[in-house]
Design an enzyme around this catalytic site. Sequence first.
Site, PDB file in Angstrom:
ATOM      1  N   GLU A  81      61.458  28.881  43.100  1.00  0.00           N
ATOM      2  CA  GLU A  81      61.476  28.466  41.706  1.00  0.00           C
ATOM      3  C   GLU A  81      61.122  26.981  41.553  1.00  0.00           C
ATOM      4  O   GLU A  81      61.694  26.120  42.238  1.00  0.00           O
ATOM      5  CB  GLU A  81      62.870  28.756  41.112  1.00  0.00           C
ATOM      6  CG  GLU A  81      63.048  28.336  39.675  1.00  0.00           C
ATOM      7  CD  GLU A  81      62.041  28.947  38.715  1.00  0.00           C
ATOM      8  OE1 GLU A  81      61.760  30.149  38.834  1.00  0.00           O
ATOM      9  OE2 GLU A  81      61.515  28.210  37.866  1.00  0.00           O
ATOM     10  N   THR A 103      57.282  32.045  35.830  1.00  0.00           N
ATOM     11  CA  THR A 103      57.519  32.819  37.060  1.00  0.00           C
ATOM     12  C   THR A 103      56.748  34.140  37.051  1.00  0.00           C
ATOM     13  O   THR A 103      56.162  34.532  38.060  1.00  0.00           O
ATOM     14  CB  THR A 103      59.016  33.167  37.220  1.00  0.00           C
ATOM     15  OG1 THR A 103      59.791  31.995  37.031  1.00  0.00           O
ATOM     16  CG2 THR A 103      59.298  33.734  38.600  1.00  0.00           C
ATOM     17  N   HIS A 133      66.044  25.922  39.027  1.00  0.00           N
ATOM     18  CA  HIS A 133      65.447  26.112  37.702  1.00  0.00           C
ATOM     19  C   HIS A 133      65.894  24.981  36.786  1.00  0.00           C
ATOM     20  O   HIS A 133      67.034  24.524  36.861  1.00  0.00           O
ATOM     21  CB  HIS A 133      65.884  27.466  37.121  1.00  0.00           C
ATOM     22  CG  HIS A 133      65.066  27.894  35.936  1.00  0.00           C
ATOM     23  ND1 HIS A 133      65.275  27.396  34.672  1.00  0.00           N
ATOM     24  CD2 HIS A 133      64.015  28.742  35.850  1.00  0.00           C
ATOM     25  CE1 HIS A 133      64.390  27.935  33.846  1.00  0.00           C
ATOM     26  NE2 HIS A 133      63.606  28.748  34.534  1.00  0.00           N
ATOM     27  N   ASP A 158      56.342  28.700  42.516  1.00  0.00           N
ATOM     28  CA  ASP A 158      55.800  29.482  41.390  1.00  0.00           C
ATOM     29  C   ASP A 158      55.036  28.628  40.373  1.00  0.00           C
ATOM     30  O   ASP A 158      53.991  29.035  39.866  1.00  0.00           O
ATOM     31  CB  ASP A 158      56.874  30.363  40.721  1.00  0.00           C
ATOM     32  CG  ASP A 158      58.023  29.599  40.068  1.00  0.00           C
ATOM     33  OD1 ASP A 158      58.131  28.369  40.250  1.00  0.00           O
ATOM     34  OD2 ASP A 158      58.830  30.252  39.366  1.00  0.00           O
ATOM     35  N   HIS A 159      55.558  27.425  40.072  1.00  0.00           N
ATOM     36  CA  HIS A 159      54.911  26.561  39.064  1.00  0.00           C
ATOM     37  C   HIS A 159      55.597  25.203  39.114  1.00  0.00           C
ATOM     38  O   HIS A 159      56.562  25.030  39.865  1.00  0.00           O
ATOM     39  CB  HIS A 159      55.019  27.177  37.663  1.00  0.00           C
ATOM     40  CG  HIS A 159      56.419  27.603  37.312  1.00  0.00           C
ATOM     41  ND1 HIS A 159      57.411  26.707  37.011  1.00  0.00           N
ATOM     42  CD2 HIS A 159      56.996  28.836  37.274  1.00  0.00           C
ATOM     43  CE1 HIS A 159      58.531  27.364  36.779  1.00  0.00           C
ATOM     44  NE2 HIS A 159      58.322  28.655  36.944  1.00  0.00           N
TER      45      HIS A 159
HETATM   46  C1  GP9 Z   1      64.082  34.145  35.407  1.00  0.00           C
HETATM   47  C2  GP9 Z   1      63.255  33.418  36.390  1.00  0.00           C
HETATM   48  C3  GP9 Z   1      62.930  32.018  35.945  1.00  0.00           C
HETATM   49  O1  GP9 Z   1      64.320  35.475  35.760  1.00  0.00           O
HETATM   50  O2  GP9 Z   1      62.125  34.139  36.680  1.00  0.00           O
HETATM   51  O3  GP9 Z   1      62.070  32.067  34.883  1.00  0.00           O
HETATM   52  P1  GP9 Z   1      61.010  30.952  34.493  1.00  0.00           P
HETATM   53  O4  GP9 Z   1      61.584  30.240  33.296  1.00  0.00           O
HETATM   54  O5  GP9 Z   1      60.770  30.019  35.614  1.00  0.00           O
HETATM   55  O6  GP9 Z   1      59.797  31.739  34.163  1.00  0.00           O
HETATM   56 MN    MN Z   2      59.913  29.973  37.520  1.00  0.00          MN
END
Ligand code: GP9
Ligand code: MN
Length: 413
Positions: free
Chosen positions: A38, A80, A195, A254-255
């Site tokens: 994340e 994500t 996150h 992921d980002h």
């Molecule tokens: C939530 C997780 C995080 O289930 O995938 O979400 P994001 O805000 O990074 O898309």
């Molecule tokens: Mn994410």
Amino acid sequence: STNSYVEIENYIRARDKHMDESLFGIAKGKNVIVISMESTQNFVIGRKINGKEVTPFLNDFIKESYYFDHFYHQTGQGKTSDAEFIIENSLYPLDRGSVFFTHANNEYMATPELLKDYGYYSAVFHSNDKTFWNRDIMYPALGYDRFFNQTDFTGTQQNSVGWGLKDKDFFEQSIRYLKELPQPFYTKFLTLTNHFPFILESKDRYIDEYNSESDIVNRYFPTVRYTDEAIKYFVQRLKEEGLYNNTMIVIYGDHYGISENHNTAMAQVLGKEEITPFDTLTLQRVPLVIHIPGQRGRTISKVSGQIDVKPTLLHLLGIKTKDHMEFGTDLFVAEQEAMTVLRDGSFITENYAYTKGICYNKNGTIVDRALCAPYAEKAKTELSLSDRLIYGDLLRFDAHNKRKTGTMTTSFQ
Ligand code: GP9
Ligand code: MN
């Protein structure tokens, strides 16, 4: 329509699609574990904050893995879920919204789906509610057999933060399911602790917060460090359960986690006077690590992106991708004209980078826009062809999907 499909197919077929013969099939028949980290950007790799490594485990793990240090995320508003979509379909996410929400009823030929033909069982592990990002509807469309979600885990106040379990508890509780899965398996683990807004109890902090004007940036480092520790624990458990030697592990960011609102603090972190648009573009690099037991480590600096993961993994597993409708290329193939397009139309080539209407050379010096123009055209074409495929649900015309028989699960219980 079929005409649109054929036009896009011709475009994709016209590109040279190579693979590295020496690596083809080196992970054939192995289990696959994909870990989505994340909000993890590549600048944390190898970096020290207050004299301490932010990712000590990954820094070591990279030494025995393929590590791609010029690898970019290509996500849009779907965050994500966009990353998941790109990695497993080798298509671009949409220009707006999340394709997980808007096009979950499309036909795809995602990695879990394709691997069925090779006897793979597939599962996702994520401790958030199954409906978040419409995952319970989208995963069957991607071919997943099982989604271990919030209801499969035991969450308490102590072991949770934000939307779900802390990463270490998440991996701990996942292992018992993982070791019971039919093999070979293709699995994806979505971490969550790192996150926004990066909340973590002090007892879970392995390093101190950073000291800048941005609390977000300050807290980011201890949470990245925590996820690094959680992955270390997971790998240790895989070894104990005898799964490690028969498994390819793929780890990707992921980002971005730190937005441009925190440029002043980021300039401090990077030791720069200011963050230019070129720097912001470079900050969109995320780590990609591919570990195959017994392999030597190698760092690969080719310009690449999440869209390249699918063909690369399939080649490593010994599966040809020549006929696949996808936009990525094998990460191991050296290309003259490697180019990575981000969802906002920015792009990076071996020699140039383009963002916010500015053309840069690879050192970040502003150059004549005409030098970027031919690539800008190609970037636009790629994005719009991918959009057309999705908006028109055109993969239903793909030979693989036409062949498909039997009934499909449409949603998970
Ligand atoms: C939530 C997780 C995080 O289930 O995938 O979400 P994001 O805000 O990074 O898309
Ligand atoms: Mn994410």
